[in-house]
Design a protein around this motif. Structure first.
Motif, PDB file in Angstrom:
ATOM      1  N   VAL A   1      40.917  47.561  49.073  1.00  0.00           N
ATOM      2  CA  VAL A   1      41.093  46.691  47.900  1.00  0.00           C
ATOM      3  C   VAL A   1      39.952  45.691  47.813  1.00  0.00           C
ATOM      4  O   VAL A   1      39.430  45.428  46.722  1.00  0.00           O
ATOM      5  N   HIS A   2      39.544  45.152  48.949  1.00  0.00           N
ATOM      6  CA  HIS A   2      38.438  44.189  48.947  1.00  0.00           C
ATOM      7  C   HIS A   2      37.171  44.800  48.363  1.00  0.00           C
ATOM      8  O   HIS A   2      36.472  44.157  47.573  1.00  0.00           O
ATOM      9  N   ILE A   3      36.875  46.037  48.748  1.00  0.00           N
ATOM     10  CA  ILE A   3      35.677  46.697  48.212  1.00  0.00           C
ATOM     11  C   ILE A   3      35.748  46.786  46.695  1.00  0.00           C
ATOM     12  O   ILE A   3      34.785  46.469  45.982  1.00  0.00           O
ATOM     13  N   ALA A   4      36.895  47.214  46.174  1.00  0.00           N
ATOM     14  CA  ALA A   4      37.058  47.311  44.722  1.00  0.00           C
ATOM     15  C   ALA A   4      36.876  45.945  44.060  1.00  0.00           C
ATOM     16  O   ALA A   4      36.185  45.817  43.034  1.00  0.00           O
ATOM     17  N   LEU A   5      37.469  44.919  44.653  1.00  0.00           N
ATOM     18  CA  LEU A   5      37.403  43.578  44.065  1.00  0.00           C
ATOM     19  C   LEU A   5      35.985  43.023  44.081  1.00  0.00           C
ATOM     20  O   LEU A   5      35.506  42.495  43.073  1.00  0.00           O
ATOM     21  N   TYR A   6      35.312  43.124  45.219  1.00  0.00           N
ATOM     22  CA  TYR A   6      33.986  42.504  45.228  1.00  0.00           C
ATOM     23  C   TYR A   6      32.958  43.321  44.461  1.00  0.00           C
ATOM     24  O   TYR A   6      31.963  42.776  43.980  1.00  0.00           O
ATOM     25  N   HIS A   7      33.174  44.610  44.292  1.00  0.00           N
ATOM     26  CA  HIS A   7      32.308  45.365  43.387  1.00  0.00           C
ATOM     27  C   HIS A   7      32.466  44.851  41.961  1.00  0.00           C
ATOM     28  O   HIS A   7      31.480  44.714  41.226  1.00  0.00           O
ATOM     29  N   LEU A   8      33.700  44.557  41.563  1.00  0.00           N
ATOM     30  CA  LEU A   8      33.911  43.993  40.232  1.00  0.00           C
ATOM     31  C   LEU A   8      33.254  42.619  40.121  1.00  0.00           C
ATOM     32  O   LEU A   8      32.595  42.323  39.110  1.00  0.00           O
ATOM     33  N   LEU A   9      33.417  41.773  41.119  1.00  0.00           N
ATOM     34  CA  LEU A   9      32.795  40.444  41.090  1.00  0.00           C
ATOM     35  C   LEU A   9      31.288  40.556  40.914  1.00  0.00           C
ATOM     36  O   LEU A   9      30.692  39.873  40.068  1.00  0.00           O
ATOM     37  N   CYS A  10      30.664  41.431  41.707  1.00  0.00           N
ATOM     38  CA  CYS A  10      29.209  41.582  41.639  1.00  0.00           C
ATOM     39  C   CYS A  10      28.767  42.153  40.294  1.00  0.00           C
ATOM     40  O   CYS A  10      27.767  41.707  39.712  1.00  0.00           O
ATOM     41  N   ALA A  11      29.517  43.134  39.792  1.00  0.00           N
ATOM     42  CA  ALA A  11      29.170  43.749  38.509  1.00  0.00           C
ATOM     43  C   ALA A  11      29.329  42.749  37.367  1.00  0.00           C
ATOM     44  O   ALA A  11      28.503  42.692  36.445  1.00  0.00           O
ATOM     45  N   TYR A  12      30.384  41.967  37.413  1.00  0.00           N
ATOM     46  CA  TYR A  12      30.652  40.949  36.385  1.00  0.00           C
ATOM     47  C   TYR A  12      29.512  39.925  36.340  1.00  0.00           C
ATOM     48  O   TYR A  12      28.961  39.627  35.262  1.00  0.00           O
ATOM     49  N   ILE A  13      29.164  39.397  37.500  1.00  0.00           N
ATOM     50  CA  ILE A  13      28.121  38.375  37.555  1.00  0.00           C
ATOM     51  C   ILE A  13      26.789  38.940  37.092  1.00  0.00           C
ATOM     52  O   ILE A  13      26.072  38.319  36.303  1.00  0.00           O
TER      53      ILE A  13
END
Length: 214
Positions: free
Chosen positions: A196-208
């Motif tokens: 889940v962490h991988i999915a979440l931080y990929h979204l954070l990085c992509a968003y930014i």
């Protein structure tokens, strides 16, 4: 929010409907980290074991192009060419815009020295003391939420005036109570929390990245 960013978020929750209940805190964290980078701040990241590797992974997505190309500003390119002619142009065409992020797991000599001379539980807190300034952020990753060295790093972040984010699981543990922002994976097993962490931080990085670059 850019249309491209909206599409990223929509697609994320289409493929992760089980995380839809986290949409509000995830959006809040995305915006908080975005503002830090927009205002010239940096992000410090720490964790242990698999979470240590996740910290390095996040840095890799932030410090170079992730889903988008990040060409240098025309003025920066011109400066390279002005100073170093053809070789400067070669460098300028290869380099990418980076978002300043530091993995606190990566400094082996400092970590081993401080662990031996002072206290291993404070290896990340010492680096936060040295690096963090008001307007920065510290991300602490712990699947249990109870890693002392991560907790002390987040405590030090608050003392230094930096924002703090906990990536954790289970009931959130102590770091969820310390941090300004917490994203708690809805899982119990360590490896599931990490997925889940991988999915979440990929979204954070992509968003930014989407908001910061064309």
């Amino acid at each position: 929010m850019k249309e491209h960013t909206i599409q990223l978020c929509t697609h994320f929750y289409e493929i992760h409907p089980d995380l839809l209940f986290m949409k509000e805190p995830v959006s809040e964290v995305c915006e908080a980290l975005l503002k830090i980078f927009q205002n010239g701040g940096k992000v410090l990241i720490c964790g242990n074991g698999g979470s240590c590797a996740d910290g390095d992974h996040i840095v890799g997505e932030l410090m170079k192009g992730f889903l988008l190309k990040r060409p240098l500003d025309a003025n920066v390119k011109a400066r390279f060419t002005q100073l170093y002619n053809g070789e400067g142009n070669f460098i300028a065409e290869k380099l990418q815009c980076g978002l300043p992020a530091i993995s606190l797991n990566a400094h082996a000599s400092l970590i081993s020295a401080f662990s031996n001379d002072v206290d291993p539980d404070l290896i990340y807190a010492q680096q936060v003391m040295g690096y963090a300034r008001k307007g920065d952020a510290v991300i602490g990753i712990s699947t249990s939420g109870n890693a002392n060295n991560v907790a002390y790093a987040l405590m030090t972040a608050k003392v230094m005036g930096a924002a703090s984010l906990a990536l954790t699981g289970r009931d959130g543990g102590k770091i969820a109570k310390i941090a300004d922002y917490s994203l708690i994976a809805p899982e119990q097993e360590t490896y599931r929390i990490q997925e889940v962490h991988i999915a979440l931080y990929h979204l954070l990085c992509a968003y930014i990245e989407s908001e910061m670059f064309s």
